[in-house]
Motif scaffolding. Structure first.
Motif, PDB file in Angstrom:
ATOM      1  N   THR A  61       0.840  -1.191   0.000  1.00 19.23           N
ATOM      2  CA  THR A  61       0.000   0.000   0.000  1.00 19.23           C
ATOM      3  C   THR A  61       0.878   1.245   0.000  1.00 19.23           C
ATOM      4  OG1 THR A  61      -1.665  -1.190   1.263  1.00 19.23           O
ATOM      5  CG2 THR A  61      -1.857   1.208   1.207  1.00 19.23           C
ATOM      6  N   VAL A  62       0.927   1.936  -1.137  1.00 18.58           N
ATOM      7  CA  VAL A  62       1.719   3.160  -1.250  1.00 18.58           C
ATOM      8  C   VAL A  62       0.866   4.318  -0.762  1.00 18.58           C
ATOM      9  CG1 VAL A  62       2.876   4.747  -2.851  1.00 18.58           C
ATOM     10  CG2 VAL A  62       3.097   2.268  -3.156  1.00 18.58           C
ATOM     11  N   THR A  63       1.337   4.986   0.299  1.00 20.81           N
ATOM     12  CA  THR A  63       0.593   6.128   0.836  1.00 20.81           C
ATOM     13  C   THR A  63       1.099   7.445   0.263  1.00 20.81           C
ATOM     14  OG1 THR A  63       2.038   6.261   2.774  1.00 20.81           O
ATOM     15  CG2 THR A  63       0.026   4.951   2.987  1.00 20.81           C
ATOM     16  N   TRP A  64       2.338   7.456  -0.240  1.00 15.60           N
ATOM     17  CA  TRP A  64       2.917   8.670  -0.820  1.00 15.60           C
ATOM     18  C   TRP A  64       4.147   8.272  -1.619  1.00 15.60           C
ATOM     19  CZ3 TRP A  64       7.682  11.158  -0.266  1.00 15.60           C
ATOM     20  CH2 TRP A  64       7.738  12.478  -0.697  1.00 15.60           C
ATOM     21  N   SER A  65       4.388   8.959  -2.721  1.00  6.73           N
ATOM     22  CA  SER A  65       5.608   8.717  -3.498  1.00  6.73           C
ATOM     23  C   SER A  65       5.979   9.982  -4.257  1.00  6.73           C
ATOM     24  CB  SER A  65       5.418   7.541  -4.463  1.00  6.73           C
ATOM     25  OG  SER A  65       4.390   7.806  -5.383  1.00  6.73           O
ATOM     26  N   GLU A  86       6.134  -3.459   7.791  1.00  5.32           N
ATOM     27  CA  GLU A  86       6.292  -4.819   7.262  1.00  5.32           C
ATOM     28  C   GLU A  86       6.283  -4.830   5.729  1.00  5.32           C
ATOM     29  OE1 GLU A  86       7.263  -7.501   8.950  1.00  5.32           O
ATOM     30  OE2 GLU A  86       7.379  -6.114  10.640  1.00  5.32           O
ATOM     31  N   GLU A  87       5.409  -4.030   5.118  1.00  2.89           N
ATOM     32  CA  GLU A  87       5.390  -3.940   3.654  1.00  2.89           C
ATOM     33  C   GLU A  87       6.706  -3.370   3.147  1.00  2.89           C
ATOM     34  OE1 GLU A  87       0.718  -3.278   2.524  1.00  2.89           O
ATOM     35  OE2 GLU A  87       1.931  -1.515   2.899  1.00  2.89           O
ATOM     36  N   ALA A  88       7.179  -2.309   3.781  1.00  9.35           N
ATOM     37  CA  ALA A  88       8.433  -1.680   3.356  1.00  9.35           C
ATOM     38  C   ALA A  88       9.609  -2.641   3.519  1.00  9.35           C
ATOM     39  CB  ALA A  88       8.663  -0.396   4.148  1.00  9.35           C
ATOM     40  N   LYS A  89       9.653  -3.364   4.640  1.00 11.27           N
ATOM     41  CA  LYS A  89      10.725  -4.335   4.860  1.00 11.27           C
ATOM     42  C   LYS A  89      10.706  -5.412   3.787  1.00 11.27           C
ATOM     43  CE  LYS A  89      11.306  -6.018   8.999  1.00 11.27           C
ATOM     44  NZ  LYS A  89      11.064  -6.455  10.399  1.00 11.27           N
ATOM     45  N   TRP A  90       9.522  -5.905   3.440  1.00 15.69           N
ATOM     46  CA  TRP A  90       9.417  -6.939   2.417  1.00 15.69           C
ATOM     47  C   TRP A  90       9.975  -6.429   1.086  1.00 15.69           C
ATOM     48  CZ3 TRP A  90       7.687  -7.850  -2.401  1.00 15.69           C
ATOM     49  CH2 TRP A  90       7.635  -9.181  -2.819  1.00 15.69           C
TER      50      TRP A  90
END
Length: 129
Positions: A61-65, A86-90
């Protein structure tokens, strides 16, 4: 003596290239403090904000880019914020050094480091510190 960019010789490595370009050192980026923000240097120049969000949205889930120009390079850099750690770590563990669907070059990923004023220099917080 060149210090690690992580501030301690027990973390990261002491190579000069790592100190100057920490995002390019796999050992150090793997040991950086995980957070929801991922820094991606050297993206192909055709990657824009929409494509960055689309590509990384496949992995969480991208909240900002945001895509930013790289000074003096024919590439761009990006920052992607995920909904949770957890998503970022993955993403860092599984895509660092690999191809992401929609990007034609291997990715170099690192957790975005917080900038601490005076980190490792002088007193920390007030008099007598």
């Amino acid at each position: 003596q060149v210090r690690s960019h992580l501030g301690s010789s027990s973390f990261g490595c002491l190579k000069y290239s790592c100190y100057r370009f920490p995002a390019s050192c796999r050992r150090c980026t793997a040991m950086a403090t995980p957070n929801t923000n991922i820094f991606i240097p050297d993206l192909p120049a055709d990657v824009d904000d929409a494509k960055l969000a689309e590509v990384f949205g496949q992995y969480g889930t991208v909240t900002w880019s945001k895509v930013m120009p790289s000074k003096g390079k024919p590439t761009v850099a990006g920052i992607v914020e995920f909904g949770d750690i957890e998503e970022a770590k993955w993403v860092v563990e599984n895509l660092n050094g690999n191809l992401a669907q929609g990007i034609s070059t291997p990715l170099n990923l690192a957790f975005k480091r917080e900038r601490n004023k005076g980190d490792g220099k002088g007193k920390k917080g007030g008099k007598g510190g």
